[in-house]
Design a protein around this motif. Structure first.
Motif, PDB file in Angstrom:
ATOM      1  N   PHE A  93      -4.354  11.411  -8.620  1.00  0.00           N
ATOM      2  CA  PHE A  93      -4.085  11.655  -7.205  1.00  0.00           C
ATOM      3  C   PHE A  93      -3.005  10.719  -6.676  1.00  0.00           C
ATOM      4  N   PHE A  94      -3.057   9.456  -7.079  1.00  0.00           N
ATOM      5  CA  PHE A  94      -2.125   8.469  -6.543  1.00  0.00           C
ATOM      6  C   PHE A  94      -0.710   8.645  -7.072  1.00  0.00           C
ATOM      7  N   ARG A  95      -0.465   9.688  -7.868  1.00  0.00           N
ATOM      8  CA  ARG A  95       0.899   9.993  -8.286  1.00  0.00           C
ATOM      9  C   ARG A  95       1.778  10.292  -7.076  1.00  0.00           C
TER      10      ARG A  95
ATOM     11  N   TYR B  52       1.595  -6.792  -2.343  1.00  0.00           N
ATOM     12  CA  TYR B  52       2.754  -5.901  -2.486  1.00  0.00           C
ATOM     13  C   TYR B  52       3.125  -5.318  -1.130  1.00  0.00           C
ATOM     14  N   ARG B  53       2.108  -4.952  -0.363  1.00  0.00           N
ATOM     15  CA  ARG B  53       2.352  -4.383   0.957  1.00  0.00           C
ATOM     16  C   ARG B  53       3.043  -5.389   1.878  1.00  0.00           C
ATOM     17  N   LEU B  54       2.666  -6.665   1.752  1.00  0.00           N
ATOM     18  CA  LEU B  54       3.267  -7.717   2.569  1.00  0.00           C
ATOM     19  C   LEU B  54       4.671  -8.085   2.100  1.00  0.00           C
TER      20      LEU B  54
ATOM     21  N   VAL C 185      -4.513   0.476  -0.909  1.00  0.00           N
ATOM     22  CA  VAL C 185      -3.899  -0.158   0.263  1.00  0.00           C
ATOM     23  C   VAL C 185      -2.901   0.781   0.935  1.00  0.00           C
ATOM     24  N   PRO C 186      -1.878   1.311   0.225  1.00  0.00           N
ATOM     25  CA  PRO C 186      -1.004   2.289   0.878  1.00  0.00           C
ATOM     26  C   PRO C 186      -1.714   3.595   1.199  1.00  0.00           C
ATOM     27  N   PHE C 187      -2.744   3.940   0.437  1.00  0.00           N
ATOM     28  CA  PHE C 187      -3.502   5.150   0.747  1.00  0.00           C
ATOM     29  C   PHE C 187      -4.165   5.019   2.110  1.00  0.00           C
TER      30      PHE C 187
END
Length: 287
Positions: free
Chosen positions: A75-77, A185-187, A131-133
């Motif tokens: 899914f995270f593709r 990574y988000r930061l 996190v991005p999800f």
């Protein structure tokens, strides 16, 4: 909500990662037994089993974890399609490295020489992707079951909770290491979100990636680097198109978190090319 078009179209890194995870799990699970796949203090600090670090990044310790993990990786593709295969490779490497550092710290704190404190499997990539999800993927549908509110994102969260609790403390600790890695990574620590592998490394990887089932329908993937740069410049220059964007292409971009009207306009300028439209939207978003 969906991860976009079915299959591994425009997601070669995910395809290679899913394949490696399945093969490692089957091979090492049968050969070594699931109880020997986890990491312990003895593995890292006493016997220096570097090979086990590699195995623990891919091989799940049970069939239940394997099915849940592969479903989530598949899914995270959507994130590979959103940021591109090169940056997604950096995301995998970064989340895996940071998670491994955190796991090593945990092992040094507990100092249990015999027990496999941390379960094995690509928990770093999976839970870093949550996190991005959570932050970027919008809810497109809400519904209730016996008065309990749900959304189309709930099924992904349920699969994540099942995986997180699959080995209780062993999997919870590993999962939270992945979440911390995804948050860093988000930061954009050290500007990691802008990092890319050199072109020669990306080309080397593409030669060993399994061929996509849709490769024949996407000849632009086989163009030379010069033509690729020319095509990117062409995408930046809006070109009118008489072709109405397909609903599937619009749904793909919407599933990545883009606005529906913006996705439609980008597809018009990109002549219904999802990759080109994604580049247009990402460039507009970064400005």
């Amino acid at each position: 909500m969906s991860g976009g078009p079915s299959g591994f179209n425009n997601a070669p890194v995910t395809k290679a990662f899913v394949t490696a995870t399945a093969l490692f799990t089957v091979f090492f699970g049968i050969r070594s037994g699931s109880s020997n796949l986890g990491l312990s203090y003895q593995d890292i600090f006493e016997k220096f089993r570097i090979w086990k670090l590699i195995i623990s990044s891919f091989a799940f310790s049970s069939t239940t974890e394997l099915f849940s993990g592969l479903y989530l990786l598949y899914f995270f593709r959507v994130f590979e399609r959103q940021i591109g295969s090169n940056k997604y490779s950096v995301f995998i490497l970064f989340s895996g490295a940071v998670s491994l550092i955190l796991e090593t710290i945990l092992l040094s704190l507990f100092k249990d020489p015999t027990a496999n404190l941390l379960t094995s499997g690509p928990y770093a990539v999976i839970f870093a992707s949550f996190v991005p999800f959570f932050l970027d993927i919008p809810v497109t549908k809400r519904f209730g079951v016996f008065g309990v509110p749900f959304s189309d994102k709930s099924f992904i969260y349920l699969a994540g909770v099942q995986l997180l609790l699959s080995s209780w403390k062993r999997s919870i600790l590993t999962g939270f290491c992945g979440i911390i890695a995804g948050s860093l990574y988000r930061l954009n620590i050290f500007g990691i979100r802008k990092a890319k592998f050199p072109q020669f490394m990306a080309s080397f990887f593409s030669r060993f990636s399994l061929p996509s089932l849709s490769s024949q329908s996407q000849p632009q993937r086989r163009t030379s680097p010069n033509l690729g740069r020319q095509s990117v410049r062409a995408f930046r220059a809006p070109m009118p198109s008489t072709t109405e964007p397909s609903e599937e292409a619009i749904a793909t971009l919407v599933s990545m978190g883009f606005d529906q009207n913006a996705a439609r306009q980008a597809l018009v300028h990109a002549r219904n090319d999802v990759n080109a439209a994604t580049n247009i939207l990402l460039e507009a978003h970064s400005q």
